[in-house]
Motif scaffolding. Sequence first.
Motif, PDB file in Angstrom:
ATOM      1  N   VAL A  89       0.935  -0.854  -0.079  1.00 17.77           N
ATOM      2  CA  VAL A  89      -0.137   0.006  -0.029  1.00 17.77           C
ATOM      3  C   VAL A  89       0.648   1.255  -0.285  1.00 17.77           C
ATOM      4  O   VAL A  89       1.761   1.291   0.629  1.00 17.77           O
ATOM      5  N   CYS A  90       0.979   2.437  -0.914  1.00 16.79           N
ATOM      6  CA  CYS A  90       1.139   3.212  -0.696  1.00 16.79           C
ATOM      7  C   CYS A  90       0.931   4.866  -1.167  1.00 16.79           C
ATOM      8  O   CYS A  90      -1.047   4.072  -1.994  1.00 16.79           O
ATOM      9  N   GLY A  91       1.352   5.622   0.099  1.00  9.72           N
ATOM     10  CA  GLY A  91       0.420   6.742  -0.430  1.00  9.72           C
ATOM     11  C   GLY A  91       1.102   7.828   0.484  1.00  9.72           C
ATOM     12  O   GLY A  91       1.872   7.842   0.285  1.00  9.72           O
ATOM     13  N   GLU A  92      -0.129   8.264   1.599  1.00 14.49           N
ATOM     14  CA  GLU A  92       0.811   9.339   2.469  1.00 14.49           C
ATOM     15  C   GLU A  92      -0.248   9.415   3.623  1.00 14.49           C
ATOM     16  O   GLU A  92      -1.208   9.233   3.063  1.00 14.49           O
ATOM     17  N   LYS A  93       0.940  10.020   4.430  1.00 14.43           N
ATOM     18  CA  LYS A  93       0.250   9.530   6.356  1.00 14.43           C
ATOM     19  C   LYS A  93      -0.285   8.303   6.696  1.00 14.43           C
ATOM     20  O   LYS A  93      -1.808   8.401   6.556  1.00 14.43           O
ATOM     21  N   LEU A  94       0.398   7.638   5.907  1.00 12.72           N
ATOM     22  CA  LEU A  94      -0.660   5.998   6.135  1.00 12.72           C
ATOM     23  C   LEU A  94      -0.019   5.302   7.564  1.00 12.72           C
ATOM     24  O   LEU A  94       0.716   5.610   7.958  1.00 12.72           O
ATOM     25  N   TYR A  95      -0.993   4.582   8.176  1.00 10.22           N
ATOM     26  CA  TYR A  95      -1.234   3.901   9.702  1.00 10.22           C
ATOM     27  C   TYR A  95      -1.795   2.937   9.794  1.00 10.22           C
ATOM     28  O   TYR A  95      -2.927   2.564   8.763  1.00 10.22           O
ATOM     29  N   VAL A  96      -1.499   2.160  10.810  1.00 12.42           N
ATOM     30  CA  VAL A  96      -1.726   0.773  10.463  1.00 12.42           C
ATOM     31  C   VAL A  96      -3.536   0.796  12.341  1.00 12.42           C
ATOM     32  O   VAL A  96      -2.925   1.118  13.099  1.00 12.42           O
ATOM     33  N   LYS A  97      -4.303   0.993  11.836  1.00 13.13           N
ATOM     34  CA  LYS A  97      -5.598   1.242  12.621  1.00 13.13           C
ATOM     35  C   LYS A  97      -6.073  -0.246  13.145  1.00 13.13           C
ATOM     36  O   LYS A  97      -6.127  -0.211  14.159  1.00 13.13           O
ATOM     37  N   ARG A  98      -5.843  -1.589  12.615  1.00 15.01           N
ATOM     38  CA  ARG A  98      -6.195  -2.481  13.312  1.00 15.01           C
ATOM     39  C   ARG A  98      -5.393  -3.868  12.799  1.00 15.01           C
ATOM     40  O   ARG A  98      -4.711  -3.945  11.105  1.00 15.01           O
ATOM     41  N   TYR A  99      -4.277  -4.157  13.284  1.00 15.43           N
ATOM     42  CA  TYR A  99      -3.662  -5.658  13.073  1.00 15.43           C
ATOM     43  C   TYR A  99      -3.514  -6.689  14.538  1.00 15.43           C
ATOM     44  O   TYR A  99      -3.511  -6.408  15.107  1.00 15.43           O
TER      45      TYR A  99
END
Length: 86
Positions: A59-69
């Motif tokens: 996954v590429c983009g801006e301001k990415l973060y993992v919300k759930r894992y």
Amino acid sequence: MSFIEDVKNIFGPDEFPASTAFRAMLFGDRAVYVEGVKSLRSYSDSKIEMLVKNGTITVCGEKLYVKRYCMGDMAVCGKIKSLTKD
């Protein structure tokens, strides 16, 4: 019940074959939900790579973060520009 199971109940099992090693659902350009994640390969605010049974999802983009894992499910949020499977 998982999110994908809820979606299957709404749309029916024919839309989601059981033979896939992973499942990904993109919600516009703001979130992606992936089932079948084995591990997190790399993580930054512009690129997140996750290992699945048959390769890597990036996954590429801006301001990415993992919300759930949790238990093989991953939700990634931010400004998503691309989603690829290698």
